[in-house]
Scaffold this active site. Structure first.
Site, PDB file in Angstrom:
ATOM      1  N   LYS A 202      53.610  48.633  27.536  1.00 58.55           N
ATOM      2  CA  LYS A 202      53.086  46.617  28.110  1.00 58.55           C
ATOM      3  C   LYS A 202      54.606  46.198  28.686  1.00 58.55           C
ATOM      4  O   LYS A 202      54.767  45.977  29.726  1.00 58.55           O
ATOM      5  CB  LYS A 202      52.656  46.077  26.955  1.00 58.55           C
ATOM      6  N   GLU A 209      55.152  46.332  37.081  1.00 61.19           N
ATOM      7  CA  GLU A 209      54.460  45.339  38.325  1.00 61.19           C
ATOM      8  C   GLU A 209      55.625  44.127  39.544  1.00 61.19           C
ATOM      9  O   GLU A 209      55.241  43.861  40.188  1.00 61.19           O
ATOM     10  CB  GLU A 209      53.741  44.658  37.377  1.00 61.19           C
TER      11      GLU A 209
END
Length: 489
Positions: A202, A209
């Site tokens: 993550k 991102e």
């Protein structure tokens, strides 16, 4: 009572004992949306929140078919008693002290083999330590990042679990049902491995991102700096989307942001203060990469690009000094805009390549047990990174798990695009003051990683030998060597 879910006084504890499949702590945006998602799939969800009235109001606001699968508990011990064994508790409160407080509370009401799932954006080292501590006490721990925001939590996010491997069989039916489904129907979740494996995935999902959002920001900056309007920028990006290769959620939100209008009809971007917030995951990823010795210049530059925005007052003060480095618009030809398309394609591939190299090295160091193709496949829907590119990337690692670098699977795109990439970025850098942290870092990465000999590496190795007698390696002999240098001080 028309609803057996609100905590009314005629509900005795005995008739609610062990009736719920899963518990959720935290009735904020993510907690409440995930509760609805799971309840909708037919599982009974126990809810516990610091402010009980918030839980009651939330449940009462739901339609009857969802309400029957939701039950609120004011006390932690009643919440625990309401869960089927082994109890499964998902924590959806802010990362840090709030999470620690909830874990401590749960340790006092849970029993051996019960499962605590932390969904917060914590550092994977922290989750490794939590896993060891709770497992030592006989509980089981899962650190499971969630991507997709509020909408994802409700409709189906991507989940990134890691922790006690035995948990997975117990919790898999609930998590897979709630997860987003990719085009082939596969749920966007896989057990990533031991300890902080899921949180590490993550973290690097978020680092990717940061970098790709910044690339789209730099595309916007270049196109606006060439004299194009927001609507013209949105039209160019929409045309790129139609080509398919860059089609993604991050491109969609970039188009939306470029087109957005304020209440008075003016473009919204012009009214936005240029300071980008961050939660820390991008920074941790860059730090871990540096510490592990994995070159990830685009991921690091994405963090620095946000830090540059935070120095607004200094930038404004510097601009008033009369040291004028700011240029007028640089018009772009159609060929330049096409070059920018190629620059974007290659830079995004480079960002993913860095992200996966980091995961590979950390997997080796921490013995997570990652299965890279399975992990990448979970990014295909529900999460911020979802887009066309995930499919060929998954296939590349399935075909060759020992692929030296993801970029090698995109030879066609890199060969076709590298000259136009250099050309357009060269033109913008040479003739304008536009700051391009991630484009330039990505070009550096591509240039360096396909270069069999980095000449600066040869000279700097000798410099270190001159001043510190650090020695250098040779291409023609084994071992460390020193040269005889003259006295220079």
């Amino acid at each position: 009572s028309n609803s057996f879910c609100t905590l009314l006084s005629n509900h005795t504890r005995s008739n609610r004992t062990m009736s719920c499949d899963v518990g959720i702590i935290g009735a904020g945006v993510m907690g409440s949306n995930l509760a609805l998602n799971i309840a909708e799939k037919g599982f009974r969800v126990a809810l516990h929140n610091r402010t009980h009235s918030k839980t009651v109001d939330f449940i009462n606001a739901q339609p009857e078919e969802l309400k029957k699968n939701l039950e609120g508990f004011e006390k932690a011990e009643d919440f625990a008693a309401g869960l089927k064994v082994p109890r499964k508790v998902l924590i959806l409160v802010p990362a840090g002290k709030a999470t620690d407080a909830v874990i401590d509370q749960m340790r006092s009401v849970l029993s051996k083999n019960d499962i605590i799932v932390d969904t917060g954006n914590a550092h994977f080292r922290e989750q490794d330590a939590r896993a060891a501590k709770l497992e030592g006490e006989g509980l089981r721990f899962l650190a499971m990042g969630i991507s997709g925001g509020e909408e994802g939590a409700r409709k189906g996010p991507a989940f990134f679990p890691g922790g006690s491997l035995s948990i997975w069989d117990d919790i898999k039916p609930i998590v897979e049902a709630a997860a987003a489904k990719a085009e082939d129907g596969r749920p966007c979740v896989t057990m990533n491995g031991r300890g902080g494996a899921g949180t590490c995935v993550k973290m690097y999902h978020n680092a990717g991102e940061y970098a790709i959002l910044q690339i789209w920001g730099e595309v916007f900056d270049i196109l606006r700096g060439s004299g194009k309007s927001n609507d013209e920028v949105a039209a160019i990006l929409s045309e790129w989307k139609k080509r398919g290769f860059l089609s993604s959620y991050m491109l969609d939100i970039s188009i939306e942001a470029a087109k957005a209008r304020d209440a008075d009809g003016s473009v919204l971007t012009d009214k936005v203060l240029d300071r980008i917030g961050s939660k820390g995951t991008g920074l941790w990823s860059a730090q871990e990469a540096l510490e592990a010795g994995v070159p990830a210049p685009s991921l690091a530059a994405a963090v620095i690009s946000r830090q540059l925005t935070m120095y607004k007052s200094e930038r404004v003060a510097n601009a008033k000094t009369g040291i004028d480095v700011i240029t007028a618009d640089v018009p772009l030809t159609d060929a330049d805009v096409e070059g920018l398309y190629h620059a974007t394609v290659i830079s995004i591939i480079a960002c993913y390549a860095q992200m996966f190299q980091c995961l590979r090295v950390l997997d080796e160091s921490f013995k997570f047990g990652l299965d890279l193709p399975k992990t990448i496949a979970t990014f295909r829907a529900g999460c911020i990174l979802q887009g066309y590119l995930l499919k060929p990337m998954t296939e590349a690692f399935e075909k060759d798990p020992n692929l030296s670098n993801l970029m090698c699977a995109f030879g066609e795109e890199i060969r076709a695009g590298i000259a136009p990439f250099r050309s357009v970025i060269g033109k913008v850098v040479a003739s304008s003051s536009t700051a391009l942290p991630v484009f330039t870092a990505s070009l550096t990465y591509v240039n360096a990683m396909f270069q069999p000999t980095l000449k600066y590496g040869q000279l700097v190795s000798l410099q270190r030998d001159v001043f510190g007698r650090h020695g250098f390696e040779r291409v023609d002999k084994e071992g460390k060597h020193n040269h005889e240098w003259p006295e220079l001080q």
